[in-house]
Design an enzyme around this catalytic site. Sequence first.
Site, mmCIF file in Angstrom:
data_model
loop_
_atom_site.group_PDB
_atom_site.id
_atom_site.type_symbol
_atom_site.label_atom_id
_atom_site.label_comp_id
_atom_site.label_asym_id
_atom_site.label_seq_id
_atom_site.Cartn_x
_atom_site.Cartn_y
_atom_site.Cartn_z
ATOM 1 N N ASP A 84 15.120 10.692 -13.571
ATOM 2 C CA ASP A 84 13.776 10.357 -12.994
ATOM 3 C C ASP A 84 12.619 10.963 -14.042
ATOM 4 O O ASP A 84 13.108 11.780 -14.659
ATOM 5 C CB ASP A 84 13.783 11.139 -11.501
ATOM 6 C CG ASP A 84 12.714 10.639 -10.889
ATOM 7 O OD1 ASP A 84 12.022 9.815 -11.110
ATOM 8 O OD2 ASP A 84 12.178 11.905 -9.794
ATOM 9 N N ASP A 90 54.515 28.769 -24.457
ATOM 10 C CA ASP A 90 53.570 27.594 -24.583
ATOM 11 C C ASP A 90 52.246 27.624 -23.926
ATOM 12 O O ASP A 90 51.318 27.368 -24.525
ATOM 13 C CB ASP A 90 54.212 26.098 -24.029
ATOM 14 C CG ASP A 90 55.149 25.803 -25.074
ATOM 15 O OD1 ASP A 90 55.588 26.266 -26.090
ATOM 16 O OD2 ASP A 90 56.057 24.705 -24.616
#
Length: 883
Positions: A330, A721
């Site tokens: 806008d 991991d």
Amino acid sequence: MKYPLDHPFSLTVEEVVRLAQTDSHKGISDHDAAKRHKAYGPNTYQTQQQKNLWTILLSQFRNPIVYLLVFGAGVSVYFKDLLETIAILIVIIINALIGFFMEMQARSSMNALKKMEVIHTKVIRNGEVRSIPAEAVVPGDLVLLEAGDIIPADGRIVALSRLLCDESSLTGESLPADKATGVLPADTVIGDRQNMVFKGTSVINGNGRMVVTGIAAHTQLGAITALVENATATVTPLDQKLNRLSRKLIWITLVMTAIFAVTGFIRGKTVLTIIETSIALAVAAIPEGLPIVATVALSYGMLLMAKRNAIVKKLSAIETLGSTGVILTDKTGTLTENKIHADTFAFPDESIKVHIENNLLKFPGGAIKVSNENFNKLLLTGILCNNADEVTGDPVEMALVQVAIAAGLDTNTLIRQYVRIAELPFSSELMMMGTLHQTANGYFAAAKGSVERLLEKCTQIQSGGRIKNLDSDSSKAILVRSEKMAASGLRVLAFAYRQDDLLNTYNYLNDLVYIGMAGFVDPPRIDIKGAILSCRQAGIKVVMITGDHPQTALNIARKVGLTDEGDKEVITGKELPQSGSLNKAWTRRILATAVFARVSPKQKLEIAEVFQQAGAIVAMTGDGVNDAPALKKADVGIAMGLRGTQVAKETASIILKDDSFTSIAGAVAHGREIFQNIQKFVVYLVSCNLSEILIVTLLGVLIPSATLLPLQILFLNMVTDIFPALALGLGTGDRTVMLRPPRDPKKNIITNKKWLTIALYAAVITSAVIIAVFYTKEVFHSDDHTCNNVAFITLTFAQLFYVFNMSSHGSVFFNNEITRNKWVWIAILICSGLMLLVFAAPGLRLVLGLSILPFKLWITAITISLLPLVIFQVYKVIQKTAR
């Protein structure tokens, strides 16, 4: 009564009063009000319903990887492996709780922004004025309007005095809307309906009365709310990519399991061995840490953005913003300050630009040549013909007061010296305002208004301190100059005065002396140009969509760098074809245009859809009610927290607390960094998991009793991991993210090229583990159980060291985004410590099937585990040298 009224703005006051069965002076009766309230309901629109706590919690489990984990837990239950079942369930619960609490935090921030005020309004019923809650207003009510009021419903104005309304949140128009009572054509757009007022807008000056023609859903605000409810929210690109990755991993698992089962049967292995190894393969294939790492990385991004004045309501919106290719924004309050400033003063001999800096008036072009008498006379006229002060009143009049004070004038003293004795209020019919003042030396008349109307009242012109007759050539020159100023996006007012000892107080706005003109503008935000330049350099198309005047919109677009000086392309709402009738030519034109003006809320939604259908990831910024449907339809909706309406904030997925467009550019960069981090830890995790699949398969064929156990793999996936992957997710990313175009949203997180890289990584890690196992078996003559432990240690450290291979191409090994990431070093220390703890604790050794190993085997395993790191770093050096 007839309800709702069709096009009440095209009807006369008498027709509206008759159809609404009301009275323009006495209103409706209490009895009628009660009947209408029962018939048409309360004057409220349905706000978007918040998800309940259970819905938010359950949504955390709707993920294909979570489905895989649940399946794995079910298989473990079937084989009565309680430890494995508990471990998998803990993974699922941790991931769900992290996502749940982060979304709850965002909702709490959102609720803190809400303003829970009950709005009251004054109505006339039974001829008496009374104050009632806005939700009790009914069709046909006669509502009193005064400065400062929030308008409770849509209505037709039946009487007014200098009524001005702020409709910027609805239409996007910066300047206040001047109201009138005259009849308008049936095709008049909302921004030009001068005889109507709308729910949710406000009165900033004057007063009036209106007949309510629409409440609740039958208001402009209600219609927009319905559009918001009907606009379907899209699945974010990140969710789509993770879902596709999950499906691919499922297929890889099935294929590898089938291969192992077939070879197992051929080699005469027992069914139990095949099933146990298949479970190990399933556990190896599922990156259990992926949902947790993704959630934590996005949550960390959410917290960082909260510190940078942005509230993120949905985690995945952060990454999605990083892949944005189009930002629909806008104008009013987003690109501009939503504050009117005096920009240009035009006198007969000269035009000058001005601005206020540190409360002092500055002239960018240097000292003005026009006489101080001319300039001061115009400022005096602007102060006297004025009903505002520095902080309240009509924005244009406030701007005049601010300029006068900055120029060193004592406005309060001047107002006391020039006593106002008469006023002609501004109206859309007169197009001017005049005031008469009495001074110690006689009378002073001050006037301001449209250039054409004011020139009709002028017979003289002041130039260079001298007053002379105003001829037709001078009038034409003034009009030409005013048209040029208007074409540059300025709102232009002319000023004139008359000073005399004896003045006709009933006809004082004749024979005026023309002084000059002033041009007013809603200026761009100071930091906006750099932010838009940053977006354009990043390959992001910024598009302005506003309800404002086309020329004003184009002027602002040029000032902020949205368009080039020679670009004159503006598409207005009237030009746009109806929904569903867009042809290819119109689609191409829309995609090539950067400025849209006089656009309705429904058209904003359709423009967003055009860009999405062209394959772009669309972000929509805005603060007004008129932005809400597109905020929801866009891939990322960004609302302004300070000026934003509640509807916009409820709809958006990100809220900027400081209303700064620069925060959007920073958020885009942060989103791109997050995607890079996500891509890195996904590649890392999938490489590790693929290497586990290969190791289980190969060892299952070559040395079945030495293959990795399901709990050993689960330990690797959830401990050794996950910490390096988390460290990758918290990294700062590449410093050049905003110098490259957006990613192709159709591409997966792992591209075909990345899959090849993953396969190579996994193959090298697998080779290292197989080498370690056979070296242990052949050189040290170890048993299969010991070989299993060596395989476990080698794989653990190979995966830990492998994290350093995640640095970007062309980077230096000892100085890159991975080695600079403190979390990576912390992760390696934690994982190394956990490995020592596992082997030191008898209970953990028993659960994971481990034993105390000789020091030489530890040295062998760790040394061989360095092979993948060394091989790929050498390869990177060779590749860099070849370039």
